[in-house]
Design a protein around this motif. Structure first.
Motif, short mmCIF file in Angstrom:
data_model
loop_
_atom_site.label_atom_id
_atom_site.label_comp_id
_atom_site.label_asym_id
_atom_site.label_seq_id
_atom_site.Cartn_x
_atom_site.Cartn_y
_atom_site.Cartn_z
N GLY A 269 0.50 -5.38 -9.38
CA GLY A 269 -0.30 -4.33 -9.16
C GLY A 269 0.23 -3.10 -8.37
O GLY A 269 -0.52 -2.04 -8.06
N SER A 270 1.23 -3.31 -8.17
CA SER A 270 2.14 -2.24 -7.17
C SER A 270 3.43 -1.76 -7.24
O SER A 270 4.18 -2.77 -7.93
CB SER A 270 1.95 -2.59 -5.55
OG SER A 270 2.87 -3.70 -5.43
N PRO A 271 4.14 -0.66 -7.14
CA PRO A 271 5.22 -0.21 -7.26
C PRO A 271 6.25 -1.21 -6.56
O PRO A 271 7.35 -1.59 -7.12
CB PRO A 271 5.27 0.93 -6.83
CG PRO A 271 4.08 1.83 -7.14
CD PRO A 271 3.04 0.63 -6.86
N GLY B 217 -6.37 -3.77 -4.22
CA GLY B 217 -5.15 -4.43 -4.63
C GLY B 217 -4.98 -5.70 -4.31
O GLY B 217 -4.31 -6.56 -4.54
N ASP B 218 -5.96 -6.11 -3.26
CA ASP B 218 -6.10 -7.54 -2.84
C ASP B 218 -6.61 -8.50 -3.91
O ASP B 218 -7.18 -8.04 -4.77
CB ASP B 218 -6.98 -7.84 -1.68
CG ASP B 218 -6.23 -7.71 -0.52
OD1 ASP B 218 -4.90 -7.50 -0.53
OD2 ASP B 218 -6.63 -7.77 0.88
N PRO C 275 -1.44 -10.84 -11.23
CA PRO C 275 -2.83 -11.45 -10.51
C PRO C 275 -3.87 -12.17 -11.33
O PRO C 275 -4.46 -12.82 -10.93
CB PRO C 275 -3.47 -10.17 -10.12
CG PRO C 275 -2.62 -8.96 -10.66
CD PRO C 275 -1.19 -9.51 -11.40
N GLU C 276 -3.51 -12.18 -12.77
CA GLU C 276 -4.45 -12.98 -13.76
C GLU C 276 -3.90 -14.56 -13.85
O GLU C 276 -4.75 -15.31 -14.43
CB GLU C 276 -4.80 -12.48 -14.80
CG GLU C 276 -5.37 -11.21 -14.88
CD GLU C 276 -5.51 -10.14 -16.23
OE1 GLU C 276 -6.08 -9.05 -16.07
OE2 GLU C 276 -5.01 -10.75 -17.19
N GLY D 129 0.93 -1.31 -0.16
CA GLY D 129 -0.05 -0.03 0.06
C GLY D 129 0.67 1.18 0.06
O GLY D 129 0.44 2.19 -0.82
N GLU D 130 1.90 1.22 0.85
CA GLU D 130 2.90 2.35 1.00
C GLU D 130 3.45 2.70 -0.39
O GLU D 130 3.83 3.89 -0.70
CB GLU D 130 3.65 2.33 1.95
CG GLU D 130 4.72 3.26 2.44
CD GLU D 130 5.94 3.04 3.11
OE1 GLU D 130 6.06 3.72 4.26
OE2 GLU D 130 6.60 1.90 3.04
N SER D 131 3.75 1.35 -1.03
CA SER D 131 4.53 1.74 -2.34
C SER D 131 3.69 2.56 -3.46
O SER D 131 4.13 3.43 -4.36
CB SER D 131 4.93 0.45 -2.91
OG SER D 131 3.67 -0.42 -3.55
#
Ligand code: WQD
Length: 335
Positions: A143-145, A291-292, A128-129, A85-87
Motif C-alpha cells: 500500500g506504499s511506495p 495505511g495501517d 494486506p488482503e 508514510g514518508e514514501s
C-alpha cells in the motif's frame, strides 16, 4: 569479507556487532542519511575492534573502490529509505534511492564475482488482503511506495539470479524489529518524532514525549489495538548470520520470514514496557493511522525448517533491552 550496506543504521549496526563477535571480517558503508557516525565509536568499544568503514551512498559509483580494495565474498544489503508514510509523500526519492542503490550494487557483485547476497526485505511486501499468519508463497503487493520498492527489489534480484546464477540470495522478510543490544550501547535512534511504536513508547518512558497516541482502539483484534510480530533486533542479527551460513553451505537461494510467529497488540506491548521500565506510559486512543492494518504476523514454519533456527528473546526481553538503551541514552547517540 562481508560488505554491509546501511552499516551504521539500527539493524545494520546490531548485525555488524554480531558478525564481528562470530569472527567475520566486515567492511561497512553508510551515507549517514538516517544514522549517526557515533555508532562507529560504540561498535569499537563494544567489540574492541576498529570497524572498517567508508562513508558513501550505495548509489555512488565510488562504491567500486570498496570492491577493488577488499576481497568481498558476500553482501548484506540494509541501505534503503524505510518510512512508509514518508514514501507516500516522496515516491521518486524512495524508488530512486532503494532501486538504483540495489542496481549499482548488483553490477559490482557481478563484475567482482560475489556469490552470496542477503537482502533486507520486509513484511510490507505481503498484500494486506492476505490472511495472517503470512506465508512466503502468499500474494505480494503493498500500500506504499516503500513497500512496492521492496517488492520491486525482490523482483530485480530474482531476474538477476536468472542472468547470473552464480549469485545466491537470501530474501529476509523482517516483521517488526525492536529492542537493543544487551549492553545498551547501541539501539534504535530515529530522527525527529518516531514513526514506530517501540521508540515512541520508550521516549514517553524517558520523559521526552508526554503520551502515546494509540492509532485506533476499534480494530478487530484481541483488545481493539493493532497487532504486530515484534522480533528482537539481536534475534534478527543472528538470523542474518544463519542465512549467510546457509548460502555458503547450501549454495541455494531462500525466501524466509524473520519474525517470532505470534502477534502482540499495542496495549500488550505498552504494559510489558511499563513493567520492564517501572514507568507509567500515559496514552490516548485516537483515530486509525492511514495505511495501517489490524494484524500482521509471520508464519515461521519455513524459516525453522530451512535455517534450523528460532528466535530466542521474549517481548519482556525486548522491552528490558529497549529501556536500557533509552535510559542510558535519553537523546540517542547525541546524548
Ligand atoms: C506498530 C503498531 C500502529 C506508533 C513499520 C513499517 C514496516 C516495517 C516495520 C520496515 C501499529 C501502532 C504505532 C504510534 C501506535 N519497517 N502505533 N502509535 O506500521 O507495523 O510497520 O515497521 O520494513 O515497513 O511500516 O510498525 O511500529 O509503526 O506500528 O498506535 O505512535 O503500533 O498502528 O498497529 P508497522 P509501527
Amino acid at each position: 569479507m562481508i560488505l554491509l550496506t546501511g552499516a551504521t543504521g539500527y539493524i545494520g549496526s546490531h548485525t555488524w556487532v554480531e558478525l564481528l563477535a562470530r569472527g567475520y571480517k566486515v567492511v561497512g558503508v553508510d551515507n549517514f542519511s538516517n544514522s549517526n557516525p557515533l555508532v562507529l565509536k560504540r561498535i569499537k568499544s563494544l567489540t574492541q575492534m576498529e570497524p572498517i568503514f567508508h562513508e558513501l551512498d550505495v548509489g555512488n559509483p565510488n562504491l567500486l573502490d570498496v570492491f577493488e580494495k577488499y576481497p568481498i565474498t558476500a553482501v548484506i544489503h540494509f541501505a534503503a529509505l524505510k518510512a512508509v508514510g514518508e514514501s507516500v509523500q516522496k515516491p521518486v526519492e524512495y524508488y530512486q534511492n532503494n532501486l538504483l542503490g540495489l542496481l549499482n550494487l548488483l553490477k559490482l557483485c557481478r563484475s567482482h564475482g560475489v556469490h552470496q547476497f542477503v537482502f533486507s526485505s520486509s513484511a510490507t511486501v505481503y498484500h494486506p488482503e492476505n490472511p495472517v499468519p503470512y506465508q512466503e508463497n502468499m500474494r505480494l503487493g503493498s500500500g506504499s511506495p516503500y513497500g512496492w520498492s521492496k517488492v520491486m527489489s525482490e523482483q530485480i534480484l530474482r531476474d538477476f539470479e536468472m542472468a547470473y546464477p552464480a549469485l545466491k540470495v537470501a530474501y529476509l522478510r523482517y516483521f517488526n524489529p525492536v529492542g537493543a543490544h544487551e549492553s545498551g550501547m547501541i539501539g534504535e535512534d530515529p530522527r525527529g518524532i518516531p514513526n514506530n511504536l517501540m521508540p515512541y513508547i520508550s521516549q514517553v518512558a524517558v520523559g521526552k514525549r508526554d503520551y502515546l497516541s494509540v492509532y485506533g482502539g476499534d480494530w478487530p483484534t484481541i483488545d481493539g489495538t493493532g497487532v504486530r510480530d515484534y522480533i528482537h533486533v539481536m534475534d534478527l542479527a543472528e538470523g542474518h548470520v544463519v542465512a549467510l551460513q546457509y548460502l555458503a553451505e547450501k549454495q541455494q537461494s531462500i525466501t524466509v520470514n524473520l519474525g517470532v510467529g505470534q502477534g502482540t497488540s499495542v496495549l500488550q506491548l505498552l504494559s510489558a514496557f511499563e513493567i520492564a521500565s517501572g514507568r507509567k506510559i500515559p496514552y490516548r486512543v485516537v483515530d486509525r493511522r492511514a495505511g495501517d492494518i489490524a494484524e500482521c504476523y509471520a508464519d515461521v514454519t519455513l524459516t525453522h525448517q530451512l535455517l534450523n533456527w528460532k528466535t530466542k528473546r521474549s517481548i519482556d526481553q525486548m522491552c528490558l533491552d529497549a529501556w536500557r538503551w533509552q535510559s542510558k541514552n535519553p537523546n540517542g547517540y547525541e546524548s
